[in-house]
Design an enzyme around this catalytic site. Structure first.
Site, mmCIF file in Angstrom:
data_model
loop_
_atom_site.group_PDB
_atom_site.id
_atom_site.type_symbol
_atom_site.label_atom_id
_atom_site.label_comp_id
_atom_site.label_asym_id
_atom_site.label_seq_id
_atom_site.Cartn_x
_atom_site.Cartn_y
_atom_site.Cartn_z
ATOM 1 N N SER A 1 52.309 38.359 42.226
ATOM 2 C CA SER A 1 50.866 38.150 42.362
ATOM 3 C C SER A 1 50.030 39.071 41.496
ATOM 4 O O SER A 1 48.865 38.777 41.227
ATOM 5 C CB SER A 1 50.448 38.331 43.823
ATOM 6 O OG SER A 1 50.796 39.622 44.290
ATOM 7 N N ASP B 1 41.818 43.954 47.147
ATOM 8 C CA ASP B 1 42.186 43.523 48.495
ATOM 9 C C ASP B 1 43.280 44.448 49.022
ATOM 10 O O ASP B 1 43.475 45.549 48.487
ATOM 11 C CB ASP B 1 42.604 42.040 48.507
ATOM 12 C CG ASP B 1 43.850 41.747 47.677
ATOM 13 O OD1 ASP B 1 44.548 42.708 47.266
ATOM 14 O OD2 ASP B 1 44.143 40.552 47.432
ATOM 15 N N HIS C 1 46.087 44.429 45.914
ATOM 16 C CA HIS C 1 45.891 44.198 44.483
ATOM 17 C C HIS C 1 44.720 44.997 43.914
ATOM 18 O O HIS C 1 43.685 45.130 44.564
ATOM 19 C CB HIS C 1 45.663 42.706 44.233
ATOM 20 C CG HIS C 1 46.771 41.861 44.758
ATOM 21 N ND1 HIS C 1 46.702 41.236 45.991
ATOM 22 C CD2 HIS C 1 47.990 41.556 44.237
ATOM 23 C CE1 HIS C 1 47.822 40.575 46.203
ATOM 24 N NE2 HIS C 1 48.622 40.752 45.164
#
Length: 368
Positions: free
Chosen positions: A37, A327, A330
């Site tokens: 991600s 977040d 990340h």
């Protein structure tokens, strides 16, 4: 004299046309991205998985101000590398909008939730595991060969830059996912790290076998210091000791394995990017980089905004420039940009054996 000088460009143009090369085909080197991600730019949008970033406020600072599938408020690391290459961002390989011109730019094969091991991220369902990402790279080359021929495709891939970012999920979404997992019962942490390095070596060897000749390999960041880990495992705002120990075991062995692979091949193919150290700079001294906090995520809820997903109903900071983390896991766009600056020009403390600016200079010299 006037006649002869005007004749030269006409002859050159004739040669260009005879060789079947057009001016429009002069373009930056291709760029390919693999991993999780941290570098996924939308592949998971096309999958039935919970590991998606396709709802606001993701993308709030992207040029369109809309979510793109990037786990960021704006650009991620591959975007900033593409900008340094003078190229547009690569598209997700899963996108139905890929055209010939987009394919020539390269492709992003990354998928949020994956790890080095095949069982990492199973609870996310329907993510593109590493072996499948590499199969997609092989398929990409078959598609390109049909468009521009086998030899030109091979040259495009050999001259391309590749980024691979994977490993963090093998700890946070596998070994340490809950207090006791199958992997944590099966392996003491040092043995588990050895397993990861052994499997990762096979992935990198496969990348080389598929034509990769310039591959930036990032280590895992200070995973114990992510807001999610501060909220779940940290004590009094301190980073999770267990996860920090995992990163401290893993990253040096990854660098050693990369050195061994290069020595075996006899060339600098793989470049180790010490992203743990890059991020640790922000975490230990955030104000030196213009951040107010390296603990509280911009978007989220609960302690440190580290619980659950970033959603339209989550707390949202008014100024993303002041936060290291976007977040629970990340980095913000700003943090990503600073990391790429170190990838470009960092010393051997951050980039071994050479940084990306040096790679580009060497490769441009040899191509000239």
């Amino acid at each position: 004299m006037t006649t002869s000088s005007s004749f030269v460009p006409i002859v050159v143009l004739g040669l260009v046309l005879v060789l079947g090369v057009t001016v429009s085909e002069a373009r930056p080197r291709a760029f390919f991205v693999f991993g999780d991600s941290l570098v996924d730019n939308g592949n998971n949008n096309f999958l039935q998985t919970v590991a998606r970033a396709n709802a606001p406020p993701y993308g709030i600072d992207y040029p369109t101000h809309k979510p793109t599938g990037r786990f960021s408020n704006g650009f991620n690391i591959p975007d900033f590398i593409s900008q340094e290459l003078g190229a547009e961002s690569t598209m997700p390989y899963s996108s139905p909008d890929l055209t010939r011109d987009n394919l020539l730019v390269g492709a992003n094969f990354a998928s949020a939730g994956v790890g080095i091991l095949n069982d990492t991220g199973d609870h996310f369902m329907n993510i593109i595991k590493m072996h499948k990402q590499l199969e997609n790279f092989k398929e990409y080359q078959q598609r390109m060969s049909a468009l521009i021929g086998v030899s030109r495709t091979k040259r495009l891939v050999n001259q391309a830059l590749i980024l691979i970012t994977v490993g963090g999920n093998d700890f946070v979404n596998n070994y340490f996912l809950v207090d006791s997992t199958a992997r944590s019962r099966q392996y003491p942490l040092p043995d588990y790290v050895n397993l990861l390095i052994s499997r990762y070596r096979k992935h990198l060897q496969r990348l080389y076998d598929l034509g990769g000749r310039r591959v930036i390999v990032t280590g895992t960041g200070p995973i114990g210091c992510a807001p999610a880990e501060l909220a779940m495992r940290g004590k009094n705002g301190e980073c999770s000791a267990d996860l920090q120990r995992a990163a401290a075991l893993y990253n040096p062995q990854l660098e050693q394995m990369i050195t061994e692979l290069n020595n075996k091949i006899g060339s600098v193919i793989f470049i180790a990017a010490n992203t743990a150290l890059m991020h640790n700079d922000f975490i230990t001294n955030p104000k030196a980089y213009g951040f107010n906090t390296s603990k509280v995520a911009c978007c989220g809820q609960g302690p440190y905004n580290g619980m659950g997903l970033c959603l339209p109903i989550s707390n949202l900071c008014p100024n993303r420039e002041l936060h290291v983390f976007w977040d629970a896991f990340h980095p913000t766009e700003k943090a990503n940009k600073l990391v790429v600056q170190q990838i470009m020009s960092g010393s051997t403390k951050y980039m071994k054996p050479i940084n990306l600016s040096t790679i580009l200079a060497i490769d441009n010299f040899h191509q000239d």
